[in-house]
Design an enzyme around this catalytic site. Structure first.
Site, mmCIF file in Angstrom:
data_model
loop_
_atom_site.group_PDB
_atom_site.id
_atom_site.type_symbol
_atom_site.label_atom_id
_atom_site.label_comp_id
_atom_site.label_asym_id
_atom_site.label_seq_id
_atom_site.Cartn_x
_atom_site.Cartn_y
_atom_site.Cartn_z
ATOM 1 N N HIS A 89 -2.488 11.923 -14.567
ATOM 2 C CA HIS A 89 -2.624 12.699 -15.816
ATOM 3 C C HIS A 89 -1.246 12.876 -16.439
ATOM 4 O O HIS A 89 -0.240 12.887 -15.727
ATOM 5 C CB HIS A 89 -3.246 14.074 -15.488
ATOM 6 C CG HIS A 89 -3.818 14.784 -16.677
ATOM 7 N ND1 HIS A 89 -3.034 15.443 -17.607
ATOM 8 C CD2 HIS A 89 -5.108 14.915 -17.102
ATOM 9 C CE1 HIS A 89 -3.823 15.956 -18.539
ATOM 10 N NE2 HIS A 89 -5.083 15.657 -18.268
ATOM 11 N N ASP A 204 -19.373 44.886 -51.844
ATOM 12 C CA ASP A 204 -20.205 43.764 -51.402
ATOM 13 C C ASP A 204 -21.555 43.813 -52.130
ATOM 14 O O ASP A 204 -22.578 44.145 -51.538
ATOM 15 C CB ASP A 204 -20.366 43.889 -49.869
ATOM 16 C CG ASP A 204 -21.197 42.781 -49.262
ATOM 17 O OD1 ASP A 204 -21.379 41.730 -49.908
ATOM 18 O OD2 ASP A 204 -21.690 42.976 -48.125
HETATM 19 C C1 SPV Z 1 -21.634 39.981 -44.174
HETATM 20 O O1 SPV Z 1 -20.805 39.788 -43.265
HETATM 21 O O2 SPV Z 1 -21.346 40.005 -45.359
HETATM 22 C C2 SPV Z 1 -23.050 40.148 -43.836
HETATM 23 C C3 SPV Z 1 -23.420 40.698 -42.520
HETATM 24 O O3 SPV Z 1 -23.883 39.896 -44.680
HETATM 25 S S1 SPV Z 1 -23.610 42.404 -42.727
HETATM 26 O O4 SPV Z 1 -22.366 42.933 -43.263
HETATM 27 O O5 SPV Z 1 -23.924 42.964 -41.428
HETATM 28 O O6 SPV Z 1 -24.704 42.620 -43.668
HETATM 29 MG MG MG Z 2 -23.137 39.629 -46.583
#
Ligand code: SPV
Ligand code: MG
Length: 431
Positions: A89, A204
């Site tokens: 090796h 989000d």
């Molecule tokens: C994300 O990571 O954006 C998800 C998973 O959708 S959660 O935040 O658990 O909804």
């Molecule tokens: Mg998400």
């Protein structure tokens, strides 16, 4: 005649390998092990040609008397079967994460009375160029896209970590740990809507538009090779979703997960604390079907995410949806929960597996984080996504540093917890 053994995991033969074989032939009959596809993954590599082709490639080399498949990164089975007099090796495994494999070979040599021969590792410009080319090949859309389905066949559980930038992509790509049990790394990356939005300082709620999300994918793709699972939120309007599927597929993304919610989407971990509406089964199935009709390769996956447990609908609703979404063409099912206790996830998985043994199951154990990968796999889970842990750890560390600089009116007090300047300036190597 004495037997000398060496193991290769390469897709391309270069002068370094020929040198090993040439040296080996001075000691006796050369037997070459080819790491199986499954073992290559455990060896932290991936392949562009499969094990059968790799075996053929090695069989055609001069001075090789026999080729065998090595099914494990450790050599126990090989010693048991072949009892080689020598193992040869490169010396590159004396340090770093490969050392556990060297330790394994040394202890087997002691047990079987074999001898380890180490050659100084051949590294020149030509070899570096070949290695870099192989990496580039893995990063090409067609290789990257197909890799998730291959992993699903080869791994008991596909470990996926969130990435939202080139830097987090590099962490997902390169982080390795080794222990006597073997080597471990992440298999795939998750482009979380939560983390992609958070890093832009936005909520989000599908506010960060697709062009911006694609930009994040591109930044990550530029510096990585691992497959990508894209958080597609609700997938938006059916008429728009089909375009997203085409774009993601063309870029080399392996899968999109869409959740069965409609209207203003909020993060699932809010559960019923905010108003969120689940889509009806018919409409969501139409979205899945439209997406499946739009994609052009067999490699791309559309994964339906069921929000019933998040929205406190009954388990039967989640199971009915799973059945219908699979019928509509969904390539896998993601079941989500925000309970700390994993029991409802286990219940769903067990019941789902009683009528569907094939369709992959995906989970995101943010709340039910006591569930280990092995436990989840024992309930039929195939993909586990660590969806936000990198962002959450980085934010706390950065905020603490910012506060301490304010309190001390200088940066000396925080220095001990920082990465040394020397390391940060050399962290990213130029091409
Ligand atoms: C994300 O990571 O954006 C998800 C998973 O959708 S959660 O935040 O658990 O909804
Ligand atoms: Mg998400």
């Amino acid at each position: 005649m004495k037997k000398i053994y060496t193991c290769f995991c390469t897709d391309v033969i270069h002068e370094g390998h020929l040198n090993v074989i040439n040296e080996a032939s001075k000691y006796g009959e050369v037997i070459v092990g080819v790491l199986s596809d499954q073992a290559v993954i455990k060896y932290l590599r991936f392949f562009t040609i499969d094990e059968k082709e790799r075996v053929k490639m090695i069989e055609n080399l001069p001075n090789v008397s026999k080729v065998v498949l090595q099914n494990n990164i450790f050599y126990d089975e090989i010693f048991d079967e072949l009892k080689p007099d020598f193992v040869i090796h490169g010396d590159n495994w004396q340090k770093g994460h490969l050392k556990v494999i060297r330790d394994n070979v040394c202890s087997l040599c002691a047990k079987y009375g074999s001898k380890l021969i180490e050659l100084s590792y051949t590294n020149n410009e030509n070899i570096s160029r070949i290695d870099a080319k192989m990496k580039e090949k893995l990063a090409m859309p067609e290789f990257r896209r197909a890799r998730l389905k291959k992993l699903l066949k080869l791994c008991p559980i596909v470990k996926t970590i969130e990435a939202h930038s080139g830097l987090t992509g590099l962490i997902a790509e390169k982080t390795v740990v080794s222990s006597p049990k073997g080597l471990a790394q992440f298999d795939a990356m998750w482009i979380s809507s939560l983390c992609d939005s958070t890093q832009k300082g936005k909520p989000d709620i599908e506010l960060v538009d697709l062009s911006s999300r694609f930009n994040t994918i591109n930044e990550i793709m530029e510096v990585t090779t691992k497959p990508i699972i894209f958080d597609g939120d609700t997938g938006g309007m059916i008429e728009h979703f089909v375009y997203a599927v085409r774009s993601l597929e063309r870029m080399g993304v392996s899968a999109v997960i869409i959740e069965d919610k409609i209207g203003l989407k909020k993060n699932s971990l809010f559960g019923t604390e905010v108003e969120q509406t689940q889509d009806d089964i018919e409409h969501f199935c139409a979205k899945i079907k439209a997406g499946k009709n739009a994609q052009l390769t067999d490699d791309f996956m559309i994964i339906a995410r069921i929000e019933s447990l998040i929205l406190e609908a009954p388990m039967d609703d989640a199971l009915l949806r799973a059945k219908e979404y699979v019928k509509a063409g969904s390539d896998a099912i993601m079941i989500h929960s925000r309970k700390k206790d994993p029991r409802e996830i286990y219940e769903f998985c067990d019941k789902f597996r009683s009528f569907d043994s094939k369709t992959p199951l995906v989970v995101v154990p943010t709340s039910f984080n006591e569930a280990s990968e092995d436990e989840l796999a024992s309930h039929g889970v195939n993909i586990v996504i660590y969806a936000n842990q990198l962002t959450r750890s980085a934010f706390l560390a950065m905020q603490g540093t910012a506060k301490d600089i304010l309190l001390n009116h200088r940066a000396k007090e925080v220095d001990d917890r920082l990465m040394p300047i020397k390391d940060i300036i050399s962290l990213i190597e130029p091409l």
